[in-house]
Design a protein around this motif. Structure first.
Motif, PDB file in Angstrom:
ATOM      1  N   LYS B  71       3.145  65.520 -12.790  1.00 13.62           N
ATOM      2  CA  LYS B  71       1.745  64.999 -13.452  1.00 13.62           C
ATOM      3  C   LYS B  71       1.299  64.684 -14.398  1.00 13.62           C
ATOM      4  O   LYS B  71       0.576  63.814 -15.292  1.00 13.62           O
ATOM      5  N   ARG B  72       1.520  66.421 -15.776  1.00 15.38           N
ATOM      6  CA  ARG B  72       1.167  66.472 -16.548  1.00 15.38           C
ATOM      7  C   ARG B  72       2.603  65.717 -17.582  1.00 15.38           C
ATOM      8  O   ARG B  72       1.595  65.254 -18.910  1.00 15.38           O
ATOM      9  N   GLU B  73       3.682  65.522 -17.564  1.00 13.45           N
ATOM     10  CA  GLU B  73       4.347  64.882 -18.161  1.00 13.45           C
ATOM     11  C   GLU B  73       5.085  63.254 -18.305  1.00 13.45           C
ATOM     12  O   GLU B  73       5.732  63.522 -17.006  1.00 13.45           O
ATOM     13  N   PHE B  74       5.321  62.704 -18.898  1.00 14.16           N
ATOM     14  CA  PHE B  74       5.740  61.640 -18.739  1.00 14.16           C
ATOM     15  C   PHE B  74       6.768  61.359 -20.234  1.00 14.16           C
ATOM     16  O   PHE B  74       6.567  61.491 -20.923  1.00 14.16           O
ATOM     17  N   SER B  75       8.413  61.374 -19.915  1.00 13.96           N
ATOM     18  CA  SER B  75       9.212  60.809 -20.886  1.00 13.96           C
ATOM     19  C   SER B  75      10.189  59.436 -20.985  1.00 13.96           C
ATOM     20  O   SER B  75      10.187  59.137 -20.042  1.00 13.96           O
ATOM     21  N   LEU B  76       9.800  59.399 -22.380  1.00 19.70           N
ATOM     22  CA  LEU B  76      10.677  58.633 -22.832  1.00 19.70           C
ATOM     23  C   LEU B  76      12.387  57.956 -23.145  1.00 19.70           C
ATOM     24  O   LEU B  76      12.320  58.706 -24.271  1.00 19.70           O
ATOM     25  N   ARG B  77      13.510  57.644 -22.822  1.00 19.42           N
ATOM     26  CA  ARG B  77      14.524  57.719 -23.061  1.00 19.42           C
ATOM     27  C   ARG B  77      14.874  56.441 -23.872  1.00 19.42           C
ATOM     28  O   ARG B  77      14.790  55.592 -22.901  1.00 19.42           O
ATOM     29  N   LEU B  78      15.841  56.579 -24.830  1.00 18.12           N
ATOM     30  CA  LEU B  78      16.610  55.525 -25.729  1.00 18.12           C
ATOM     31  C   LEU B  78      18.189  55.536 -24.939  1.00 18.12           C
ATOM     32  O   LEU B  78      18.223  56.997 -25.551  1.00 18.12           O
ATOM     33  N   GLU B  79      19.015  54.965 -24.689  1.00 17.61           N
ATOM     34  CA  GLU B  79      19.815  55.415 -23.701  1.00 17.61           C
ATOM     35  C   GLU B  79      20.943  55.155 -24.763  1.00 17.61           C
ATOM     36  O   GLU B  79      21.787  56.185 -25.455  1.00 17.61           O
ATOM     37  N   SER B  80      20.881  54.029 -25.617  1.00 17.11           N
ATOM     38  CA  SER B  80      21.455  53.575 -26.665  1.00 17.11           C
ATOM     39  C   SER B  80      21.080  53.088 -28.106  1.00 17.11           C
ATOM     40  O   SER B  80      20.238  51.747 -27.742  1.00 17.11           O
ATOM     41  N   ALA B  81      19.855  53.366 -29.114  1.00 14.81           N
ATOM     42  CA  ALA B  81      19.877  53.093 -29.705  1.00 14.81           C
ATOM     43  C   ALA B  81      19.377  51.625 -30.711  1.00 14.81           C
ATOM     44  O   ALA B  81      21.031  51.475 -30.943  1.00 14.81           O
ATOM     45  N   ALA B  82      18.743  50.713 -30.681  1.00 15.62           N
ATOM     46  CA  ALA B  82      19.105  49.838 -31.886  1.00 15.62           C
ATOM     47  C   ALA B  82      17.573  49.428 -32.404  1.00 15.62           C
ATOM     48  O   ALA B  82      16.727  50.104 -32.197  1.00 15.62           O
ATOM     49  N   PRO B  83      18.661  48.488 -33.677  1.00 12.39           N
ATOM     50  CA  PRO B  83      17.619  48.712 -35.190  1.00 12.39           C
ATOM     51  C   PRO B  83      16.629  48.345 -34.413  1.00 12.39           C
ATOM     52  O   PRO B  83      15.625  48.528 -35.154  1.00 12.39           O
ATOM     53  N   SER B  84      16.281  47.630 -33.378  1.00 10.27           N
ATOM     54  CA  SER B  84      14.957  46.431 -32.500  1.00 10.27           C
ATOM     55  C   SER B  84      14.168  47.503 -31.802  1.00 10.27           C
ATOM     56  O   SER B  84      12.943  47.038 -32.038  1.00 10.27           O
ATOM     57  N   GLN B  85      13.970  48.725 -32.040  1.00  8.42           N
ATOM     58  CA  GLN B  85      14.064  49.702 -31.026  1.00  8.42           C
ATOM     59  C   GLN B  85      13.038  50.249 -32.330  1.00  8.42           C
ATOM     60  O   GLN B  85      11.970  51.704 -32.223  1.00  8.42           O
ATOM     61  N   THR B  86      13.316  49.737 -33.996  1.00  6.65           N
ATOM     62  CA  THR B  86      12.452  50.555 -34.949  1.00  6.65           C
ATOM     63  C   THR B  86      10.856  50.672 -34.496  1.00  6.65           C
ATOM     64  O   THR B  86      11.181  49.364 -34.546  1.00  6.65           O
ATOM     65  N   SER B  87      10.201  51.609 -34.413  1.00  4.90           N
ATOM     66  CA  SER B  87       9.230  51.244 -34.229  1.00  4.90           C
ATOM     67  C   SER B  87       7.701  52.577 -34.187  1.00  4.90           C
ATOM     68  O   SER B  87       8.946  53.623 -34.464  1.00  4.90           O
ATOM     69  N   VAL B  88       6.258  52.452 -33.533  1.00  2.00           N
ATOM     70  CA  VAL B  88       5.587  53.252 -33.526  1.00  2.00           C
ATOM     71  C   VAL B  88       5.483  53.625 -32.399  1.00  2.00           C
ATOM     72  O   VAL B  88       5.267  52.541 -31.409  1.00  2.00           O
ATOM     73  N   TYR B  89       6.291  54.769 -31.727  1.00  3.53           N
ATOM     74  CA  TYR B  89       5.819  55.067 -30.487  1.00  3.53           C
ATOM     75  C   TYR B  89       4.877  55.782 -29.845  1.00  3.53           C
ATOM     76  O   TYR B  89       4.252  57.434 -30.415  1.00  3.53           O
ATOM     77  N   PHE B  90       3.658  55.420 -28.705  1.00  3.73           N
ATOM     78  CA  PHE B  90       2.467  56.113 -28.256  1.00  3.73           C
ATOM     79  C   PHE B  90       2.418  55.910 -27.211  1.00  3.73           C
ATOM     80  O   PHE B  90       2.240  55.326 -26.309  1.00  3.73           O
ATOM     81  N   CYS B  91       2.221  57.729 -26.231  1.00  2.00           N
ATOM     82  CA  CYS B  91       2.254  58.031 -25.271  1.00  2.00           C
ATOM     83  C   CYS B  91       0.263  57.561 -24.921  1.00  2.00           C
ATOM     84  O   CYS B  91      -0.196  58.926 -25.971  1.00  2.00           O
ATOM     85  N   PHE B 104      -4.806  59.150 -26.417  1.00  2.00           N
ATOM     86  CA  PHE B 104      -3.744  57.960 -26.905  1.00  2.00           C
ATOM     87  C   PHE B 104      -3.099  59.461 -27.259  1.00  2.00           C
ATOM     88  O   PHE B 104      -3.626  60.967 -28.368  1.00  2.00           O
ATOM     89  N   GLY B 105      -1.258  59.489 -27.845  1.00  2.00           N
ATOM     90  CA  GLY B 105      -1.243  60.543 -28.491  1.00  2.00           C
ATOM     91  C   GLY B 105      -0.652  60.533 -30.155  1.00  2.00           C
ATOM     92  O   GLY B 105      -1.706  59.678 -30.006  1.00  2.00           O
ATOM     93  N   GLN B 106      -0.501  60.981 -31.117  1.00  2.00           N
ATOM     94  CA  GLN B 106      -0.381  60.999 -32.018  1.00  2.00           C
ATOM     95  C   GLN B 106       0.885  59.843 -32.592  1.00  2.00           C
ATOM     96  O   GLN B 106       0.790  59.569 -34.031  1.00  2.00           O
ATOM     97  N   GLY B 107       1.905  59.644 -31.596  1.00  2.00           N
ATOM     98  CA  GLY B 107       2.214  58.506 -31.845  1.00  2.00           C
ATOM     99  C   GLY B 107       3.719  59.350 -33.048  1.00  2.00           C
ATOM    100  O   GLY B 107       3.776  60.069 -32.642  1.00  2.00           O
ATOM    101  N   THR B 108       4.619  58.510 -32.544  1.00  2.00           N
ATOM    102  CA  THR B 108       6.284  58.968 -32.622  1.00  2.00           C
ATOM    103  C   THR B 108       7.016  57.930 -33.671  1.00  2.00           C
ATOM    104  O   THR B 108       7.095  56.965 -33.339  1.00  2.00           O
ATOM    105  N   ARG B 109       6.795  58.141 -34.997  1.00  2.00           N
ATOM    106  CA  ARG B 109       7.887  56.953 -35.666  1.00  2.00           C
ATOM    107  C   ARG B 109       8.658  57.219 -35.662  1.00  2.00           C
ATOM    108  O   ARG B 109       9.631  58.589 -36.602  1.00  2.00           O
ATOM    109  N   LEU B 110       9.811  56.091 -35.194  1.00  2.00           N
ATOM    110  CA  LEU B 110      11.119  56.139 -34.873  1.00  2.00           C
ATOM    111  C   LEU B 110      11.918  54.783 -35.665  1.00  2.00           C
ATOM    112  O   LEU B 110      11.114  53.926 -35.222  1.00  2.00           O
ATOM    113  N   THR B 111      12.578  55.079 -36.339  1.00  2.00           N
ATOM    114  CA  THR B 111      13.393  54.949 -37.464  1.00  2.00           C
ATOM    115  C   THR B 111      15.204  54.695 -36.898  1.00  2.00           C
ATOM    116  O   THR B 111      15.554  55.558 -37.229  1.00  2.00           O
ATOM    117  N   VAL B 112      16.076  53.510 -36.755  1.00  2.00           N
ATOM    118  CA  VAL B 112      17.353  53.428 -36.549  1.00  2.00           C
ATOM    119  C   VAL B 112      17.866  52.350 -37.117  1.00  2.00           C
ATOM    120  O   VAL B 112      17.823  51.388 -37.529  1.00  2.00           O
TER     121      VAL B 112
END
Lengths: 111, 113
Positions: B71-91, B104-112
């Motif tokens: 109930k507490r945890e929800f994970s997001l997996r990128l199996e094979s990252a692509a430059p188009s997935q460069t973004s800020v991700y929020f849970c 909202f969480g504080q976000g994850t800034r992902l750069t591919v």
């Protein structure tokens, strides 16, 4: 796909001025939410408007839900630098309570 | 009050690498969400979980997988990252289905690269 259009996309004004941000859709929502997001943070809920024609006030911020429940506005009186941020509206779908997000209005209040 | 906690806060990946973004909430919320936020495009829903044990695709699910671990945890997996997935991700999480305020969480800034 339902869409929510926010305008303007960007607004930069002087401290003390008034401003209005708009959120429009061709779809009807059960309710509409306004969030504010500061750099490096997630959005934080400001208000939810539920009834068509409803007006809610939060200090200097006035939120209105359109009579037809398709649009909303946010009016800020005497804007202050602390109001700077990204303002997002989100409509709540009737069928499944999903949130439909607008693209946001980036607001900068200059001292 | 922790609310919604996301890790990591920043990440740089090379094209083709995989990674998992972690999210946990301590508000006993039923619903959890993963969004991506790109300039001028607002928040786009990737996946959501209305309750423990269920997950559903959102607007932009391609290239992602999710797991509602409990109930507490929800994970997001990128199996094979692509430059188009460069973004800020929020849970985000919310209570019962009709209680739609999202936290909202504080976000994850992902750069591919």
């Amino acid at each position: 796909t339902q869409l929510l259009e926010q305008s303007p996309q960007f607004l930069s004004i002087q401290e003390g001025e008034n401003l209005t941000v708009y959120c429009n859709s061709s779809s009807v929502f059960s309710s509409l939410q306004w969030y504010r997001q500061e750099p490096g943070e997630g959005p934080v809920l400001l208000v939810t408007v539920v009834t068509g024609g409803e007006v809610k006030k939060l200090k200097r911020l006035t939120f209105q839900f359109g009579d037809a429940r398709k649009d909303s506005s946010l009016h800020i009186t005497a804007a202050q630098p602390g109001d700077t941020g990204l303002y997002l509206c989100a409509g709540v779908e009737w069928a499944n309570y999903q949130l439909i997000w607008g693209a946001g209005t980036k607001l900068i209040i200059k001292p | 009050n922790a609310g919604v906690t996301q890790t990591p806060k920043f990440q740089v990946l090379k094209t083709g690498q995989s990674m998992t973004l972690q999210c946990a909430q301590d508000m006993n919320h039923n619903s959890m969400y993963w969004y991506r936020q790109d300039p001028g495009m607002g928040l786009r829903l990737i996946y959501y979980s209305a309750s423990e044990g269920t997950t559903d695709k959102g607007e932009v699910p391609n290239g992602y997988n999710v797991s509602r671990l409990n109930k507490r945890e929800f994970s997001l997996r990128l199996e094979s990252a692509a430059p188009s997935q460069t973004s800020v991700y929020f849970c985000a999480s919310s209570g019962a289905r009709s209680d739609t305020e999202a936290f909202f969480g504080q976000g994850t800034r992902l750069t591919v690269v």
